[in-house]
Design an enzyme around this catalytic site. Structure first.
Site, PDB file in Angstrom:
ATOM      1  N   CYS A 170       8.301  33.302  72.666  1.00  0.00           N
ATOM      2  CA  CYS A 170       8.527  33.426  74.278  1.00  0.00           C
ATOM      3  C   CYS A 170       8.374  34.866  74.395  1.00  0.00           C
ATOM      4  O   CYS A 170       8.985  36.098  73.444  1.00  0.00           O
ATOM      5  CB  CYS A 170      10.326  32.823  74.426  1.00  0.00           C
ATOM      6  SG  CYS A 170      10.859  33.566  76.512  1.00  0.00           S
ATOM      7  N   CYS A 212      13.612  38.376  91.702  1.00  0.00           N
ATOM      8  CA  CYS A 212      14.938  37.387  91.631  1.00  0.00           C
ATOM      9  C   CYS A 212      16.188  38.320  91.130  1.00  0.00           C
ATOM     10  O   CYS A 212      16.347  38.929  89.901  1.00  0.00           O
ATOM     11  CB  CYS A 212      14.777  36.709  90.691  1.00  0.00           C
ATOM     12  SG  CYS A 212      12.768  36.068  90.589  1.00  0.00           S
ATOM     13  N   CYS A 267      16.519  36.739  80.257  1.00  0.00           N
ATOM     14  CA  CYS A 267      15.170  36.789  80.104  1.00  0.00           C
ATOM     15  C   CYS A 267      15.242  38.610  80.883  1.00  0.00           C
ATOM     16  O   CYS A 267      15.998  39.264  81.423  1.00  0.00           O
ATOM     17  CB  CYS A 267      14.881  36.419  81.773  1.00  0.00           C
ATOM     18  SG  CYS A 267      13.685  38.102  81.759  1.00  0.00           S
ATOM     19  N   GLU A 291      10.803  42.691  74.977  1.00  0.00           N
ATOM     20  CA  GLU A 291      11.380  41.926  74.566  1.00  0.00           C
ATOM     21  C   GLU A 291      10.717  40.460  74.288  1.00  0.00           C
ATOM     22  O   GLU A 291       9.758  39.855  75.127  1.00  0.00           O
ATOM     23  CB  GLU A 291      12.692  41.366  75.093  1.00  0.00           C
ATOM     24  CG  GLU A 291      13.730  41.575  75.417  1.00  0.00           C
ATOM     25  CD  GLU A 291      14.619  41.155  76.274  1.00  0.00           C
ATOM     26  OE1 GLU A 291      14.793  41.895  76.781  1.00  0.00           O
ATOM     27  OE2 GLU A 291      14.988  40.106  76.514  1.00  0.00           O
ATOM     28  N   CYS A 351       9.570  44.043  86.464  1.00  0.00           N
ATOM     29  CA  CYS A 351       8.386  42.861  87.271  1.00  0.00           C
ATOM     30  C   CYS A 351       9.001  43.332  88.575  1.00  0.00           C
ATOM     31  O   CYS A 351      10.249  44.085  88.947  1.00  0.00           O
ATOM     32  CB  CYS A 351       9.628  41.386  86.124  1.00  0.00           C
ATOM     33  SG  CYS A 351       8.815  40.001  87.345  1.00  0.00           S
ATOM     34  N   CYS A 386      18.000  37.681  87.548  1.00  0.00           N
ATOM     35  CA  CYS A 386      16.981  38.587  86.680  1.00  0.00           C
ATOM     36  C   CYS A 386      17.289  39.376  86.713  1.00  0.00           C
ATOM     37  O   CYS A 386      17.212  40.773  86.953  1.00  0.00           O
ATOM     38  CB  CYS A 386      15.769  38.546  87.172  1.00  0.00           C
ATOM     39  SG  CYS A 386      14.838  38.056  85.437  1.00  0.00           S
TER      40      CYS A 386
END
Ligand code: SAH
Ligand code: SF4
Length: 372
Positions: free
Chosen positions: A111, A122, A360, A98, A118, A125
């Site tokens: 951004c 977290c 995100c 993205e 990832c 997220c």
């Protein structure tokens, strides 16, 4: 014989491009022209129309051995207020990332992502919920900025485009000036590629993004922060704090178990002392979890002796986490405590773009769900 993979031109700094031309037996003058085509003209092909000042033999070599690393758009969505546009871009191996174009507070910001997925996990997220697939190459990071810069040029001709800030300028093209590494992925987990990409983005003969307009957001990878300090990288550093005690933070940010809060705070101090810069601390506000006056006071105490600013981000709900965003009044109360009791500046990030799943990793999740 196996043919070598094409060279992604966005992977190369200007000296590296020049050296490649010398290896090919071409003049560095041609390399300089190509650089202009890549980053000033934002060319999207090796055709004679797109690169008229390059001889056919150079363009033929480029066609045979190089690629423009262009990232086709799989999905493109505008927020209803028109200030945020989100792109889901396709990489050469079919993975998707993205990139978001934001136009508010009078400026245009891209951004961009640093990884596919990832590894940091977290809990709130969407990217963390996906898990880690791979690092992005420098060229894949640079290509996202080029994509946004191109969109800004084209966007000027679209009727009904919002014209705010820089975009309202009488000049024909809004220029991309600000970059935040806050898309998918943990930039300090992919340190070398991210720094290489930043060198290319900053090149004054190219996109010329000033270092003070580049913000790198990290979950708190302590060795990466210390390396930034040692290398005196003049970036804005944003640290995703979200909690002011080790136990509360580890419950939201599993990476805190590896890099505990006290080590993170020490690394932040080293960074701000080495660079003279204030640190931005991000705090995703989750109702009933980390938004009480006691939490505000705890973060105030934690940051008391550091040059810091807090960015409060009301949670964007994700499917894999059942927390809710903090109400506006609670966010304001949090902010007031930081200001009145600790003289700690803070902002509450506007939730613009929430209707295009601006959190995100959320567009990638939505696209995945839609294609099943
Ligand atoms: N990996 C880096 C940068 C990408 S995330 C980091 O974690 O800092 C950018 C910011 O968005 C981080 O502060 C992150 O905690 C926050 N964020 C992620 N998911 C979110 C969500 N669902 N709602 C609100 N903020 C979120
Ligand atoms: Fe990774 Fe940042 Fe998401 Fe955490 S918030 S999982 S570090 S992208």
């Amino acid at each position: 014989m196996k043919t070598a993979a094409p060279i992604n031109l966005y992977d190369l700094t200007r000296p590296e491009l020049s050296a490649q031309f010398v290896r090919w037996g071409f003049s560095p003058v041609h390399a300089a022209r190509l650089w202009n085509y890549l980053y000033l003209a934002l060319a999207d092909s090796f055709s004679a129309e797109a690169m008229p000042d390059l001889p056919e033999k150079v363009r033929a070599r480029l066609r045979a051995e190089a690629s423009l690393g262009h990232l086709p758009t799989a999905l493109e969505t505008d927020s209803s207020d028109g200030f945020t546009r989100k792109y889901l871009l396709t990489l050469a191996d079919g993975e998707r990332i993205e990139t978001v174009l934001m136009r508010f507070t009078g400026r245009v910001t891209a951004c961009i992502s640093s990884q596919v997925g990832c590894a940091m996990g977290c809990v709130f997220c969407a990217t963390g919920q996906m898990g880690y697939t791979r690092h992005l190459t420098p060229g894949e990071i640079v290509a996202q900025a080029v994509h946004v810069a191109r969109a800004l040029r084209v966007g000027r001709t679209v009727p009904g485009e919002p014209r705010l800030g820089e975009d309202a300028s009488p000049y024909p093209c809004a220029r991309l000036r600000n970059i935040v590494l806050m898309g998918m992925g943990e930039p300090l987990h992919n340190y070398d590629a991210v720094m290489h990409a930043i060198d290319i983005l900053r090149d004054e003969a190219g996109l010329a993004i000033a270092a003070e307009r580049i913000t790198l957001s990290t979950v708190g990878v302590v060795p990466g922060i210390l390396r930034l300090a040692q290398e005196m990288r003049p970036l804005h550093l944003a640290v995703s704090l979200h909690a002011a005690t080790q136990a509360e933070r580890a419950a939201l940010v599993p990476a805190a178990k590896k890099w505990p809060l006290d080590e993170l705070m020490a690394a932040c101090r080293t960074y701000s002392e080495a660079t003279g810069r204030r640190i931005f601390d991000e705090w995703t506000l989750i109702e009933g979890k980390n938004d009480s006056p006691a939490h505000a006071r705890a973060v105030g105490e934690l940051l008391r002796s550091l040059p810091a600013q807090v960015n409060l981000i009301p949670l964007n709900p994700t499917t894999g986490y059942d927390g809710a965003p903090t109400h506006n009044e609670a966010a304001k109360r949090f902010q007031k405590i930081l200001a009145d009791e600790f003289k700690l500046p803070s902002t509450v990030r506007q939730r613009r773009g929430i209707d295009i799943a601006a959190g995100c990793g959320q567009l990638a999740v939505a696209a995945e769900a839609g294609s099943q």
